[in-house]
Design a protein around this motif. Sequence first.
Motif, PDB file in Angstrom:
ATOM      1  N   ALA A   1      50.765  42.654  42.176  1.00 44.51           N
ATOM      2  CA  ALA A   1      51.341  43.988  42.231  1.00 44.51           C
ATOM      3  C   ALA A   1      51.240  44.608  40.832  1.00 44.51           C
ATOM      4  N   ALA A   2      51.136  44.025  39.933  1.00 46.07           N
ATOM      5  CA  ALA A   2      50.920  44.750  38.463  1.00 46.07           C
ATOM      6  C   ALA A   2      49.521  45.314  38.660  1.00 46.07           C
TER       7      ALA A   2
ATOM      8  N   ALA B   1      60.018  40.154  48.339  1.00 49.75           N
ATOM      9  CA  ALA B   1      58.653  41.144  47.904  1.00 49.75           C
ATOM     10  C   ALA B   1      58.539  41.781  49.369  1.00 49.75           C
ATOM     11  N   SER B   2      58.967  40.874  50.405  1.00 47.09           N
ATOM     12  CA  SER B   2      58.588  41.744  51.887  1.00 47.09           C
ATOM     13  C   SER B   2      59.727  42.970  51.951  1.00 47.09           C
ATOM     14  N   LEU B   3      60.696  43.139  51.472  1.00 43.35           N
ATOM     15  CA  LEU B   3      61.631  44.007  51.550  1.00 43.35           C
ATOM     16  C   LEU B   3      61.453  45.168  50.639  1.00 43.35           C
ATOM     17  N   LEU B   4      60.420  45.039  49.557  1.00 41.61           N
ATOM     18  CA  LEU B   4      60.410  46.134  48.476  1.00 41.61           C
ATOM     19  C   LEU B   4      58.960  46.956  48.897  1.00 41.61           C
ATOM     20  N   PRO B   5      59.096  48.104  48.250  1.00 43.04           N
ATOM     21  CA  PRO B   5      57.800  48.775  48.208  1.00 43.04           C
ATOM     22  C   PRO B   5      56.898  48.352  47.260  1.00 43.04           C
ATOM     23  N   ALA B   6      55.667  48.547  47.325  1.00 43.07           N
ATOM     24  CA  ALA B   6      54.747  47.690  46.337  1.00 43.07           C
ATOM     25  C   ALA B   6      54.994  48.331  44.688  1.00 43.07           C
TER      26      ALA B   6
ATOM     27  N   ALA C   1      58.886  44.354  39.119  1.00 42.48           N
ATOM     28  CA  ALA C   1      59.955  44.209  38.598  1.00 42.48           C
ATOM     29  C   ALA C   1      61.119  43.340  39.269  1.00 42.48           C
ATOM     30  N   VAL C   2      61.303  43.706  40.631  1.00 40.81           N
ATOM     31  CA  VAL C   2      62.245  43.007  41.365  1.00 40.81           C
ATOM     32  C   VAL C   2      62.190  41.653  41.386  1.00 40.81           C
TER      33      VAL C   2
ATOM     34  N   ALA D   1      52.486  36.391  31.828  1.00 44.81           N
ATOM     35  CA  ALA D   1      51.274  36.420  31.604  1.00 44.81           C
ATOM     36  C   ALA D   1      50.301  36.669  32.754  1.00 44.81           C
ATOM     37  N   THR D   2      50.720  36.606  34.128  1.00 46.05           N
ATOM     38  CA  THR D   2      50.109  36.860  35.021  1.00 46.05           C
ATOM     39  C   THR D   2      50.343  38.492  35.451  1.00 46.05           C
ATOM     40  N   ALA D   3      51.500  39.013  34.920  1.00 45.17           N
ATOM     41  CA  ALA D   3      51.527  40.579  35.006  1.00 45.17           C
ATOM     42  C   ALA D   3      50.671  40.961  33.917  1.00 45.17           C
ATOM     43  N   LEU D   4      50.381  40.647  32.915  1.00 41.58           N
ATOM     44  CA  LEU D   4      49.383  41.281  31.937  1.00 41.58           C
ATOM     45  C   LEU D   4      47.859  41.063  32.399  1.00 41.58           C
TER      46      LEU D   4
END
Length: 238
Positions: A46-47, A174-179, A184-185, A226-229
Amino acid sequence: MAQQRELDGSRHPERHRTDRVGWLRAAVLGANDGIVSTASLLVGVAAAEADHGAVMLAGAAGLVAGAMSMAAGEYVSVSSQADTERADLARERQELADDAAAELAELTGIYVNRGLEPSLAQEVALQLTRHDALGAHARDELGITASLKARPVQAALTSAAMFSIGAALPLATASLLPASRIAAVVSLTSLLFLGVLGGLSARAGGAQVHTAVVRVTVWGAMAMAATALIGVLLGVGP
């Protein structure tokens, strides 16, 4: 009569948790890894500004691959432990057949080292040998007990099932959220899931709840950060 009741435990029942060690370890490891690895994967993708479908595909693939990997890894590692236990028991059985007197002396020495008087240690060793020589040596010399015995299938199935359950939590979120909001959520909710898991596992094992909660949430936060980075640095967005 009162003394007999005390000896048979009827007046002082005790509940210990060591019989849970095998499945509890696999369950906690599987659930923790399911939450951390899947949430980290979702956050990282997502990041990178991937679309919602790509994020969900990555998460679903991570769930399946992770569950299979956990099952295989647990089965192989615990099978290795079981093989070692069987080999040690076979060797001990042969030693008992070849030189029972030396094995009796060895068992006596173990009890002396644990604090018994030599005469009492010898009598205990003799009685236990008469009752179950191999069982006495397995328990007191090798440290192999029924509650801690390696169970590969149980470990594999428990770990895979709990990984799937753990992975399903961030994936469902994640399935309930926009990309745009997944990173964050999912990060926040997954830390909450990890905290609950740490608390429940600590309660089940009789450990300190606070310590377990801090331990799992800190490591989970580090993994997701780490994975977000990586996602930001190698992003695929415009």
